[in-house]
Structure formats: C-alpha cells, structure tokens
Design an enzyme around this catalytic site. Structure first.
Site, short mmCIF file in Angstrom:
data_model
loop_
_atom_site.label_atom_id
_atom_site.label_comp_id
_atom_site.label_asym_id
_atom_site.label_seq_id
_atom_site.Cartn_x
_atom_site.Cartn_y
_atom_site.Cartn_z
N GLU A 84 13.08 3.85 -1.65
CA GLU A 84 11.63 3.80 -1.86
C GLU A 84 10.96 4.94 -1.08
O GLU A 84 10.08 5.63 -1.58
CB GLU A 84 11.09 2.44 -1.43
CG GLU A 84 9.62 2.23 -1.79
CD GLU A 84 9.08 0.86 -1.37
OE1 GLU A 84 9.86 0.06 -0.80
OE2 GLU A 84 7.89 0.61 -1.61
N HIS B 74 5.98 -3.79 6.12
CA HIS B 74 6.49 -3.53 4.77
C HIS B 74 7.91 -4.10 4.60
O HIS B 74 8.26 -4.68 3.57
CB HIS B 74 6.46 -2.02 4.50
CG HIS B 74 7.12 -1.62 3.23
ND1 HIS B 74 8.39 -1.09 3.18
CD2 HIS B 74 6.70 -1.69 1.94
CE1 HIS B 74 8.71 -0.84 1.92
NE2 HIS B 74 7.70 -1.19 1.15
N GLU C 44 7.73 -7.74 4.09
CA GLU C 44 7.30 -8.03 2.72
C GLU C 44 8.52 -8.06 1.78
O GLU C 44 8.67 -8.97 0.97
CB GLU C 44 6.29 -6.97 2.28
CG GLU C 44 5.88 -7.05 0.82
CD GLU C 44 5.91 -5.69 0.15
OE1 GLU C 44 6.66 -5.54 -0.84
OE2 GLU C 44 5.21 -4.75 0.62
N HIS C 45 9.40 -7.07 1.92
CA HIS C 45 10.60 -7.03 1.09
C HIS C 45 11.48 -8.26 1.33
O HIS C 45 12.05 -8.82 0.40
CB HIS C 45 11.42 -5.78 1.40
CG HIS C 45 11.07 -4.61 0.55
ND1 HIS C 45 11.99 -3.99 -0.26
CD2 HIS C 45 9.90 -3.94 0.38
CE1 HIS C 45 11.40 -2.98 -0.89
NE2 HIS C 45 10.14 -2.93 -0.51
#
Lengths: 425, 423
Positions: free
Chosen positions: B143, B67, B70-71
């Site tokens: 997040e 993740h 991905e950022h």
C-alpha cells in the site's frame, strides 16, 4: 422512478425519471457515434471545444458565471467508449427549486436550455470554432494524451486493453493520438461536427422532481432541437461479441519509472449468447469482484503480495481484466497464483457458498442504483444502446438470482488468458 | 434523543450521548434503499505521543500505528475475517484512517442487523497475534509503495513538509516501511485500549431508519465498558512560520504538478465553520472557474484546468492547498500571489461575492443526497467539534467585509509554500 421514453425525432429520445428523493435535478445528454481511428481525435477535440462557450455565453468565464448564478450548477462534458461506440457525455446538475432560498422559476428549465446550447450551439466565428479556442484546446488535448502515463495503474489497464484489441476499434485510446491532432483543421472540424450532430444518436435524460409533459414540450420547442433532422443514427448497437483469438497468451512488458509493478491480465470470455453475460457477471464476482473473491483472498490475504488484487468485467466486450500492484520481483509468483485461480474456476473448484455470496454482492449493487441519479441514468442508457430488449433493474436481479453453479462453470470453461501486461521499472 | 432540524435541507439529526460516553447520531433518509453505518474513533495518524488514562508518563509509538490497527481490526479470534463475513452478508464494508480519526463502516440493503452485529462485534473485540501482525506488514508495504507511485500524493506530502517543522500531519498516514517494522501486538493493544474507548468514539447512521428503534438495537450490541476519561494527546510545538518556501521532487510526469500551500494559525473554536466557508469563497474568487486569473493562465497555456482547492484543519493545524498541473508552476505561484495582493488592495466585487456565495450554498445542499456522504461528513465534522448543519446556517452570516478581513489575515506571503513534482 421508471425511465419514461419519448421520441422527439427519429434517433432522438427523451428519457424522464420522475423522483422526489433527491435535492438535485440531473440532466444528461449523450451523443453516440461509431468509434473509429479516423474520427477519435476529432471527437476528443470537439468534446473540449464544447466546454469553451455557446453563442449566448461565448466564453468559459461567462458559462461558469451562469452556472454559479444557478446556485452552483455543475457542468461536465466527457468522452466515453462503450463497445464500438464513442459517447459524448454532458451533464448539468443543479439543486432543486425546493432548496433555493429565493425560489426562481424552475431551475431545470434553465439547465435543459443550457445543456442543449452547449451540445448543439457552440460558439462559432467565421464558420468555424473560434480560432483561439481551437489552438488552445489542441494543446490541452495533447497534454491529456501525454498525461495518461501519470496515473500508472490506469495506464497499465488502458495499455492492456490496447494490446488485446490491437486491430479493433475498441483498442483505440479514447482521446486519440498526438499525431492526429496536428492534421486537424478548424474549418473541416466544424463541418465534421455539424455532420456529427445530424447523424449521431441523441439521448436526453432528466432526473428529478419534474413534470414530464412540460419537459417534453420544452425539448420539442427548443430552437437547437428544431434545427436537427430526423436521422437513422450512426452507431453500433451494443451486443456481446466473441473476440478473435488464436488462444495464445500474449505477454507484454513495458518499463516506466515505477516503484511498484502493475500486473494486468486480460481474459477472454468466449461466449456469444447475450443471456450468458449474467453468468459471467457472477463468475467475475467469484474470481475477483469482491473482498471474498479468489484473487483478493489468495493474492492479497494469503500470500500478502498485493494491496490491490481484483477483477472487473467489461460486458460490452466480453472481457475480464484482473488488476494488481505488486513488488516487481514477485512477478512470477503473483502470476502463478493468479493463473491458479483461473484454473481452479475452470475445474469447478468453487462452492455454493461463494456463489451465494457473489450473487448477494451483485444484487446489492443493483438495488442501490435507485439511490443514485447518475447510476440510474447510466443503467438506462446501457439498456438503450444494447441490442437486446430493455431489461429493467428488477428483471436484471431475477436473472442474476437464477444463475446456478453449472452456469458459472460453463463460463469458467471458456475463459482464456489473452494478454498478460506487466508495467515494471 | 435530541433532535436537530435543518429547514434549509429539510433533514433531521437525532443525537444521543450514552452513559459510557459513546455518541450516536442518526440521520433518517426516507425512501433510500441503502443504509450506512460508520463507527469512528477520534484517533488518527497524528496521535503518536499520548498519556494513557490512569498513567502519568507519556508514551511514543511508531508512526503508522492507527492505520495498522485499522487493517488488523478485521481479524477475529475464531479465525473469521470480519471483512469476509460482512461481504458474505452482501453488504459492502470498509475502513479508513485519516490524520485525526479512524472509521469502520458498512453499507447495504439486506441483512442490516446481522451486519451491525458483525461490525459492532469486531470493533469491540481486537485479536492481535505476532503472526497476524507480521503478515500485515507485507500488505501495508505494498500500500505504501502504491502511494509512492502517485505524483499527486507526493506533491501533497511535500507541501506539508515545507510548511510544518514538527507537527505529525506532515507524515504519511501509513507510516513508512521502516516505522511499521517496529509495530508489534503489544503496541497495537496499548493503542486500542486507549483510543477505542466508547467515550472517544462516535457512531453515525444514515438511511431509512426509525431513530429510536435503531438506538435500542445499537445499545443491545454494546459490550459493557466504562468511559476511561480524557486521553492527553501531546503534539510537538509547531512554530507559526513555514520551514521553506520551495520544495521539489523528480518523478516521471508529463507536465509538472504543483501544490501551493498556505499555513494558517490553528482556528478559534467558535470560528471554525465561518473561517472554512470564508476561505472557500476566497479560493473560488481568486482561482475558480470564473476568475480572471484562471482565464488568463488557461489562455496562455500555462495551466489546463482549475486547481483543486482544499482547506484542511484539525487539532493544532490548519492549511490551504491548491493543487494542479502547470507548465511553469513558479509562474502560477507568482501570479497567484500577485492576485491575492491585488484583491487585498482593490477589495472584492459584491456581485462576484454574491454569486460565489450562492454557488457554495448549492454545493453544500448537494451533500445531502447520498447516505454514505452524509454519514461520513457528520462523523468527520463531529471529531472537529462541528455539527455539519452549521455550514448551511453560518453561510448566511458571511459578508464581503468578513472575507476581505480573512484575506488579509490568512493569505500572507510569508506563510506560502510551493511544492513541485517534475521530470
């Protein structure tokens, strides 16, 4: 792909959108009435009761079985708030005959008949809603109202709206209040419902691979439509409105169990000219409507204070809401940066480039309306209840395209913070 | 290109595997304005222990790297952020990470090839620095905290916690604030070089395309890279039994939230689609809108709506989840179990079965209207070894006997858990 309108009766309009692009046929029925504190809770309860059954399918179970037999027809009945109106929104979506293995005769006929039944011929016993359903749905509604605190981000936004429009219909929560539920009596609710369907504005939308003429006849001959009177529909044509404001920032803080603080700003756009809303749409895109926007770039990307930092324009009320989730201790810091963005806009600190990009994003959004049946219906309905003349999607795009730096600056100068709402621990 | 046609929905899939191992799938949709491209790697939050091709020792990386990567992929060496660049082109771009894959996408109408340039450029050119990695920790931290405020997310993760002893599916996709604090640029590069190899990736496009032309345009934009061979993924051994039957968390909610979970043994390769369909039919029969159980619990005021039902599966795990709100979650759970046993004993009514099966068929047909939906579906199914069209075909092969057998094999009391979030 155009919306063809046919008057069925005064105040009752049929809209057909003929297209073979989709696998599904979508039928929507909107009942529009004025939003008032007095009736909001009743309306909410009615929207729940309509789901319970019709005279032909007297229970939810039978209604669901019928939909399942229609190869998974999906049915939805909700309640919306548009400007100072409350809108009952009913939808039935089924797959088109072309994709049904053993083809029946025109599934949309079934859907149309069914949606009219659900809206206009609910299951009634002894001149009222079935008592058992009435009692159960009162509980369901209570739960819906109490459950609105469960989604903290949505709750924060709703609360900001309420605070900002405290003395106006728009500040009313769309499901009403728990106190009012107890005051409702079944018989008078049913009487109210009968008045409602006789004087609300009714719009029926049919989108899919369809024959307009056939639909028109079907609607006109439908028993449930026949019993409706011609009406001067009781609703507020939606027009752009200036909010009464004393130009003072109101700060509201509330505490609930949250890990993350939710900061919402309600901004007032002080314009009255209907045509200025296009510039406001562009203003909003630059301020917080896209990942390139000032809010996203400065609150998230540069200061790393938030994951969500965006804004949205509620055009019927001429209000922009800025939304974010932040560390509670960063409240002052985040608020300061947000205010700077609004100030920068006001001082004209935005570029041709930002304007161009914002417009592109809006145009793309408009073009994709044709790819989604429900979005196209929502757009057409928005035109239907507006005071201004119908603006087609093409005209809408032209108006956006024409917006200049000066137009946006003009808006930026009349945007004022009205309410700062912070949900904390 | 190989062409697979489905006559039920009247759509075609064009598929090609390039020499470097990249799979390209194109589903043309005539008349649609919007074009959608998604590029994914078979690498999700579950992959934290693996052997880099060419090496012998396995390595373990902190939870949440997929993740995090991905950022960070959007950042370019020349200072450009590709998300901004794509937005400037007027397309809408995004990325997401799941348990078993990560995907980068955009959708739009105009400037399509410019946007494809940007997408293919940034996915093939990572740029991580100590500084840009540190700054992202703040954003991802928010997040993670945002999810902590979602009771639906908590009740879901807790159900997995009750089902799984060791499998990483039970962990938050984002990792925790603690695990991501150990992420640095070297870890990111290591994972990128391992998993973002063409042989581990799939690209899907859906919209009004001429497939051969688009294929050529994609090929032009590929950086030369050899396939790197098989990546050995190591998952801890997961026993078949559950960890504990009940799990509860306190949170501020108006009424309790529950998730009933059923742990299912990992699926046989050839049976995946059929099992999935069979389970969907069973869940509707047991607790769907027209079921006796739903009617009874609703009328009693125990529940206010049908639970949301999911069947999730990927490498090394499979489970069923039913999530909803109820005044007495324990009662829902007990009644659900009773209903399952009753159905096992009495058998399934053929009329109910046929009706639900037709209804399910309709819901699969509906998936084929929206270009983004179609592309995402083909991508995520592909990473599970499935061609999405198979759902439309295999549903014909399902009969009452099959689902009755499935009910006995899968819906076992000792494999069930209940997770509750309440005040």
């Amino acid at each position: 792909m155009q919306d063809t309108k046919t008057k069925i009766k005064d105040g009752i309009t049929l809209h057909t959108i003929n297209t073979d692009k989709f696998k599904t046929d979508l039928i929507a029925m909107f009942l529009t009435t004025e939003l008032s504190k007095e009736n909001v809770t009743k309306n909410a309860l009615i929207s729940l009761l309509l789901r319970r059954g019709t005279m032909r399918f007297p229970s939810q179970e039978e209604l669901s079985k019928k939909l399942e037999e229609m190869y998974g027809g999906s049915f939805d009945c909700g309640l919306d708030k548009i400007g100072n109106n409350q809108v009952f929104k009913l939808y039935i979506e089924t797959i088109d005959d072309e994709f049904i293995p053993q083809s029946t005769n025109k599934m949309w006929k079934e859907s149309l008949k069914l949606i009219l039944e659900v809206a206009l011929n609910p299951y009634i016993e002894n001149g009222a809603f079935k008592q058992e359903y009435f009692e159960q749905e009162k509980k369901t509604l209570t739960q819906l109202i109490e459950g609105r605190k469960d989604n903290k981000a949505q709750y924060a936004l709703n609360r900001c709206v309420e605070e900002m429009y405290k003395d106006e219909p728009f500040g009313i929560y769309k499901f009403g209040t728990v106190e009012d539920i107890e005051k409702i009596d079944n018989k008078s609710l049913y009487e109210y419902y009968q008045e409602l369907i006789q004087d609300c504005k009714i719009d029926i939308f049919v989108s899919g691979n369809i024959q307009e003429k056939e639909i028109e006849e079907l609607v006109k001959d439908d028993e449930n439509i026949k019993k409706l009177k011609e009406r001067e529909a009781k609703y507020y044509p939606v027009k752009i409105e200036k909010k009464k404001s004393d130009n003072k920032e109101k700060v509201v803080e509330e505490s609930l169990e949250v890990t993350q603080g939710k900061l919402v700003l309600g901004l007032n756009v002080n314009i009255e000219d209907e045509d200025k809303k296009y510039a406001t749409i562009v203003y909003n895109a630059i301020l917080g409507g896209t990942p390139n926007s000032k809010m996203f770039q400065n609150v998230r990307e540069k200061s790393h204070l938030a994951y969500i930092a965006s804004s949205s324009y509620m055009r019927h009320k001429n209000t922009i809401f800025v939304n974010s989730g932040i560390e509670i201790s960063n409240y002052e810091k985040a608020l300061k940066i947000m205010k700077e963005q609004i100030k920068d806009m006001e001082e004209g600190k935005f570029t041709e480039e930002e304007l161009k990009e914002a417009k592109k994003v809006i145009m793309e959004g408009a073009k994709t309306l044709y790819d989604e049946q429900d979005s196209q219906i929502t757009y057409c309905f928005g035109q239907e209840i507006a005071t201004s003349n119908d603006v087609s999607i093409e005209e809408y795009m032209k108006k956006i395209e024409a917006i200049s730096m000066e137009d946006v600056l003009e808006i930026a100068k009349v945007v004022k913070i009205d309410t700062i709402y912070f949900l904390k621990n | 290109m190989q062409v697979i046609e489905n006559l039920k929905v009247k759509e075609k899939l064009y598929i090609e595997k390039l020499e470097n191992g990249l799979t390209i799938m194109i589903i043309p949709k005539k008349g649609m304005q919007k074009k959608y491209v998604i590029w994914g790697t078979k690498y999700g939050s579950n992959e934290s222990t693996f052997v880099v091709p060419g090496e012998t020792q396995s390595i373990e990386v902190p939870k949440g790297v997929a993740h995090f990567l991905e950022h960070k992929m959007f950042e370019q060496e020349n200072g450009v952020n590709s998300l901004d660049a794509l937005t400037s082109l007027g397309v809408s771009a995004n990325a997401y990470t799941t348990n078993d894959h990560t995907a980068y996408l955009f959708e739009g109408i105009d400037n399509f090839y410019e946007a494809l340039d940007e997408l293919m450029d940034y996915v093939q050119h990572p740029y991580f620095t100590d500084e840009n990695v540190e700054k992202e920790k703040g954003i991802i931290g928010q997040e993670i905290m945002m999810y902590d405020d979602y009771p639906e997310w908590r009740v879901y993760l807790n159900a997995l916690e009750a089902m799984y002893h060791a499998h990483p599916v039970k962990l938050d996709i984002t990792g925790t604030i603690e695990t991501i604090s150990h992420i640095d640029k070297d870890v990111l590069y290591k994972c990128y070089n391992t998993f973002y190899n063409p042989s581990n990736m799939v690209m899907v496009a859906c919209g009004d395309f001429v497939p051969e032309e688009l294929l050529e345009e994609i090929k032009k934009r590929l950086v030369k890279k050899e396939g790197n061979g098989e990546i050995k993924r190591i998952y801890p051994e997961e026993p078949e039994d559950i960890v504990k039957e009940k799990i509860e968390q306190k949170m501020q909610v108006s009424i309790p939230l529950y998730t009933i979970g059923i742990k299912v043994p990992p699926l046989e390769e050839a049976e995946k689609v059929k099992t999935h369909l069979g389970i969907e039919i069973l869940l509707e029969l047991i607790f769907g809108k027209s079921s006796e159980l739903y009617k009874r619990l609703y009328n009693e005021g125990t529940i206010y709506g049908t639970p949301g039902c999911e069947f999730e599966f990927a490498n090394g795990y499979a489970h069923i989840l039913l999530t909803g709100q109820a005044n007495e979650p324990e009662k829902v759970y007990e009644e659900f179990k009773k209903k399952v046993e009753e159905l096992k004993e009495k058998g399934i009514d053929i009329n109910d079965f046929t009706r639900i099966k037709n209804s399910l068929y309709g819901s699969y047909v509906k998936e084929y209207d929206d270009v983004s939906n179609i592309a995402r579906m083909f991508l995520s199914d592909k990473f599970k070894g499935i061609n999405s069209f198979d759902y439309l075909e295999e549903i014909d092969t399902i009969n009452v006997e099959y689902v009755e057998q499935l009910l006995k094999n899968v819906f076992k009391q000792e494999k069930m858990v209940i997770s509750v979030v309440r005040n």
